[in-house]
Design an enzyme around this catalytic site. Structure first.
Site, PDB file in Angstrom:
ATOM      1  CG  HIS A  91       4.263  -3.169   0.825  1.00 44.81           C
ATOM      2  ND1 HIS A  91       3.831  -3.218   2.123  1.00 44.81           N
ATOM      3  CD2 HIS A  91       5.013  -2.051   0.730  1.00 44.81           C
ATOM      4  CE1 HIS A  91       4.270  -2.163   2.786  1.00 44.81           C
ATOM      5  NE2 HIS A  91       4.991  -1.427   1.950  1.00 44.81           N
ATOM      6  CG  ASP A 133      -1.073 -11.927  -0.567  1.00 40.70           C
ATOM      7  OD1 ASP A 133      -0.644 -10.784  -0.793  1.00 40.70           O
ATOM      8  OD2 ASP A 133      -2.235 -12.168  -0.194  1.00 40.70           O
TER       9      ASP A 133
HETATM   10  O1  LIG Z   1      -3.559   0.408  -3.558  1.00 37.89           O
HETATM   11  P1  LIG Z   1      -4.398  -0.646  -4.240  1.00 37.89           P
HETATM   12  O2  LIG Z   1      -4.105  -0.749  -5.704  1.00 37.89           O
HETATM   13  O3  LIG Z   1      -5.862  -0.467  -3.920  1.00 37.89           O
HETATM   14  O4  LIG Z   1      -4.014  -2.058  -3.629  1.00 37.89           O
HETATM   15  C1  LIG Z   1      -3.914  -2.291  -2.225  1.00 37.89           C
HETATM   16  C2  LIG Z   1      -2.505  -2.700  -1.830  1.00 37.89           C
HETATM   17  O5  LIG Z   1      -2.271  -4.016  -2.343  1.00 37.89           O
HETATM   18  C3  LIG Z   1      -0.962  -4.551  -2.199  1.00 37.89           C
HETATM   19  O6  LIG Z   1      -0.697  -4.840  -0.818  1.00 37.89           O
HETATM   20  C4  LIG Z   1       0.465  -5.529  -0.404  1.00 37.89           C
HETATM   21  O7  LIG Z   1       0.901  -5.038   0.843  1.00 37.89           O
HETATM   22  C5  LIG Z   1       0.550  -5.761   2.025  1.00 37.89           C
HETATM   23  C6  LIG Z   1       1.288  -5.133   3.207  1.00 37.89           C
HETATM   24  O8  LIG Z   1       2.674  -5.284   3.073  1.00 37.89           O
HETATM   25  C7  LIG Z   1       0.909  -7.230   1.891  1.00 37.89           C
HETATM   26  O9  LIG Z   1       0.492  -7.916   3.074  1.00 37.89           O
HETATM   27  C8  LIG Z   1       0.181  -7.813   0.679  1.00 37.89           C
HETATM   28  O10 LIG Z   1       0.616  -9.151   0.502  1.00 37.89           O
HETATM   29  C9  LIG Z   1       0.490  -7.022  -0.578  1.00 37.89           C
HETATM   30  O11 LIG Z   1      -0.400  -7.476  -1.604  1.00 37.89           O
HETATM   31  C10 LIG Z   1       0.041  -3.588  -2.784  1.00 37.89           C
HETATM   32  O12 LIG Z   1       1.351  -4.111  -2.666  1.00 37.89           O
HETATM   33  C11 LIG Z   1      -0.087  -2.194  -2.174  1.00 37.89           C
HETATM   34  O13 LIG Z   1       0.798  -1.282  -2.830  1.00 37.89           O
HETATM   35  C12 LIG Z   1      -1.499  -1.694  -2.396  1.00 37.89           C
HETATM   36  O14 LIG Z   1      -1.685  -0.441  -1.757  1.00 37.89           O
HETATM   37  O1  LIG Z   2     -13.267  -4.806   3.981  1.00 37.24           O
HETATM   38  C1  LIG Z   2     -12.047  -4.767   4.229  1.00 37.24           C
HETATM   39  C2  LIG Z   2     -11.136  -5.658   3.612  1.00 37.24           C
HETATM   40  C3  LIG Z   2      -9.795  -5.568   3.951  1.00 37.24           C
HETATM   41  N1  LIG Z   2      -9.387  -4.629   4.846  1.00 37.24           N
HETATM   42  C4  LIG Z   2      -7.967  -4.578   5.241  1.00 37.24           C
HETATM   43  O2  LIG Z   2      -7.112  -4.561   4.103  1.00 37.24           O
HETATM   44  C5  LIG Z   2      -5.892  -5.178   4.447  1.00 37.24           C
HETATM   45  C6  LIG Z   2      -5.529  -6.218   3.415  1.00 37.24           C
HETATM   46  O3  LIG Z   2      -4.168  -6.449   3.505  1.00 37.24           O
HETATM   47  P1  LIG Z   2      -3.475  -7.758   2.983  1.00 37.24           P
HETATM   48  O4  LIG Z   2      -2.058  -7.643   3.347  1.00 37.24           O
HETATM   49  O5  LIG Z   2      -4.175  -8.963   3.497  1.00 37.24           O
HETATM   50  O6  LIG Z   2      -3.674  -7.762   1.389  1.00 37.24           O
HETATM   51  P2  LIG Z   2      -3.562  -6.612   0.258  1.00 37.24           P
HETATM   52  O7  LIG Z   2      -4.969  -6.155   0.000  1.00 37.24           O
HETATM   53  O8  LIG Z   2      -2.709  -5.533   0.798  1.00 37.24           O
HETATM   54  O9  LIG Z   2      -3.002  -7.304  -0.923  1.00 37.24           O
HETATM   55  C7  LIG Z   2      -6.031  -5.778   5.840  1.00 37.24           C
HETATM   56  O10 LIG Z   2      -5.439  -4.937   6.804  1.00 37.24           O
HETATM   57  C8  LIG Z   2      -7.546  -5.813   6.000  1.00 37.24           C
HETATM   58  O11 LIG Z   2      -7.987  -5.734   7.338  1.00 37.24           O
HETATM   59  C9  LIG Z   2     -10.264  -3.771   5.454  1.00 37.24           C
HETATM   60  O12 LIG Z   2      -9.883  -2.947   6.280  1.00 37.24           O
HETATM   61  N2  LIG Z   2     -11.595  -3.866   5.131  1.00 37.24           N
END
Ligand SMILES: O=P(O)(O)OC[C@H]1O[C@H](O[C@H]2O[C@H](CO)[C@@H](O)[C@H](O)[C@H]2O)[C@H](O)[C@@H](O)[C@@H]1O
Ligand SMILES: O=c1ccn([C@@H]2O[C@H](COP(=O)(O)OP(=O)(O)O)[C@@H](O)[C@H]2O)c(=O)[nH]1
Length: 461
Positions: free
Chosen positions: A161, A370
């Site tokens: 991701h 990202d």
């Molecule tokens: O699980 P956390 O440590 O709380 O972090 C949340 C997630 O962050 C990252 O999200 C990624 O996945 C998204 C969907 O593919 C993508 O849109 C975004 O650019 C990425 O940053 C991380 O890769 C996840 O494993 C985490 O769960």
């Molecule tokens: O207050 C919040 C902030 C973020 N999100 C969700 O968290 C995800 C963030 O995903 P993104 O791919 O933009 O970034 P990541 O946090 O995975 O790096 C999106 O579906 C947002 O709608 C949410 O549900 N509530």
């Protein structure tokens, strides 16, 4: 290959982060996999988000509609070494092009391998021969190799991701081969963009002596063959649009809109992460206020930034830095009637976020790097087709490969972001509609179902 008429195997999703029922899924992986599993059903295995005396002392089981959840707790030491350590202080900064923030410690790597082995032990006991296993993200790179060691012969796919950085950066990771070559134990490795795929191929072909085989398969130096491909993740476009429409009659959204008192809203929604470029974003907004006094009192930036990974020192630092900046900018420009930045360290359910997106004239999504960034896609899908807002998007988000009609910016260039913000605020309706229509077409064609089907088809086909 699934034969015609034969029921496809059960889908088993494995990820560190699991979105439990009725829990706000802050983070794109959890949001996306919940939606994907709700549609097709299956088992979701991962970390419970809780600590216990020992890792995986017991399995927590829960069923909610078509999804069966099985989660395990982690011990404090395993959490610190695996999640707060190797995953989020070594791999995360490296994969987001921040080698300066990489803190490599051998004990963290050992903890990472230990937790992957625990996942493999517990998961292997739950598997059935026809199961299709789909592993997610950098926390679990060696999982397939460990499952194979335990005799698992099922199809196993992996999806990354995050971005995958250039091979020149990957080789800076101590023992990179031991870790990255285990990707060859998967049948299919999925990435968000062509750039990420190039990095993977380049690493295998030029750094560790692999080769390209006919049919686009990669051969690792150990002889294992696997495939890799580009599968940009997406959102449930129709559902997000529907929720956004309905949200406009929710009291909370109506009251929020009233509180703007006719001002234009710029919205940012990000986990509080240094990769999201929030400091640079505040800087650019302050630059707009500095050079365009006519906008004072007429524009508000709502930055939603739920705290993330608080056990990691760099995240505590960025939190303090943003509090300082928001306070400074507000102190400098606010009047008794108007505060330029509403900075909110809280998470909101999608039902409310969609309404906020729709109210906003500008979606400001400016990560330094990202993997994809689902917020950018959610912002577009939430707009009113007759009067849509404008997306200002970093070139370094995976989403920029598809949402080319956004105003694309380099987030490190304060003036470029400030220019884009002012252009977005002044953009005529006709141009806003044309740009939105073209981006919405992309999201309607490539929604979450299409993403999931494309990956699973490639994995099982
Ligand atoms: O699980 P956390 O440590 O709380 O972090 C949340 C997630 O962050 C990252 O999200 C990624 O996945 C998204 C969907 O593919 C993508 O849109 C975004 O650019 C990425 O940053 C991380 O890769 C996840 O494993 C985490 O769960
Ligand atoms: O207050 C919040 C902030 C973020 N999100 C969700 O968290 C995800 C963030 O995903 P993104 O791919 O933009 O970034 P990541 O946090 O995975 O790096 C999106 O579906 C947002 O709608 C949410 O549900 N509530």
């Amino acid at each position: 290959m699934t034969r015609p008429g034969k029921k496809p195997g059960r889908l088993v999703v494995v990820s560190n982060r699991v979105a439990m029922p009725r829990q706000t899924a802050t983070g794109g992986l959890a949001s996306a996999m919940r939606a994907a599993l709700q549609e097709r059903g299956g088992l979701w295995f991962g970390w419970s988000g809780k600590l216990a005396a020992q890792s995986a002392e017991e399995l927590h089981r829960l069923s909610d509609g078509p999804i069966d959840y099985v989660t395990i707790d982690l011990s404090r030491a395993d959490h610190d070494d695996f999640y707060a350590g190797f995953a989020n202080r070594t791999l995360w900064p490296l994969f987001h092009y921040r080698p300066d923030l990489v803190d490599y410690q051998r004990s963290h790597l050992e903890g990472y391998l230990r937790v992957n082995a625990v996942f493999a032990d517990e998961l292997a006991k739950l598997l059935e021969p026809d199961d299709i296993i789909w592993v997610h993200d950098y926390h679990l790179i060696p999982l397939a190799a460990m499952l194979r060691e335990r005799g698992v012969r099922n199809r196993i796919g992996f999806f990354l991701h995050t971005p995958l950085p250039a091979a020149a950066l990957l080789i800076a990771l101590p023992k990179h081969r031991e870790l990255l070559e285990t990707l060859a134990s998967y049948d299919l490795v999925g990435l968000h963009t062509a750039r990420d795929l190039r990095a993977l191929e380049d690493y295998f072909l030029h750094e560790v002596g692999g080769a390209m085989r006919p049919g686009g398969r990669l051969r690792a130096a150990n002889g294992r063959l696997f495939r890799a491909g580009v599968f940009p993740i997406s959102i449930d476009t129709a559902e997000v649009a529907d929720v956004a429409r309905k949200a406009m009659s929710e009291d909370a959204v109506r009251e929020f809109k009233q509180s703007l008192d006719g001002r234009d809203l710029i919205i940012g929604v990000d986990r509080l992460d240094y990769s999201k470029g929030l400091a640079q974003r505040f800087e650019a907004f302050a630059h707009v206020l500095e050079r365009s006094p006519a906008l004072h009192s007429h524009v508000t930036l709502l930055q939603i930034a739920p705290p993330s990974r608080g056990a990691v020192p760099e995240y505590r630092l960025i939190r303090r830095e943003l509090e300082r900046m928001a306070g400074h900018i507000n102190g400098k420009f606010a009047t008794p009637e108007w505060v330029p930045i509403r900075y909110v360290n809280q998470s909101f359910p999608h039902s409310l976020l969609a309404g906020y997106y729709r109210v906003a004239r500008v979606g400001l999504v400016t990560p330094l790097r990202d993997g994809m960034n689902l917020v950018a896609k959610e912002y577009v899908a939430s707009q009113d087709p007759k009067n849509p807002g404008v997306l200002v998007l970093s070139r370094f988000a995976g989403a920029a490969q598809e949402l080319t009609e956004a105003l694309l910016v380099n987030p490190a260039d304060t003036v470029e972001v400030a220019d884009a913000l002012e252009r977005a605020l002044a953009m005529p309706q006709r141009e806003r509609i044309a740009r939105w229509r073209s981006m919405m077409d992309v999201l309607q064609r490539h929604d979450l179902t299409a993403w999931r089907n494309a990956f699973l088809h490639a994995l099982t086909g």
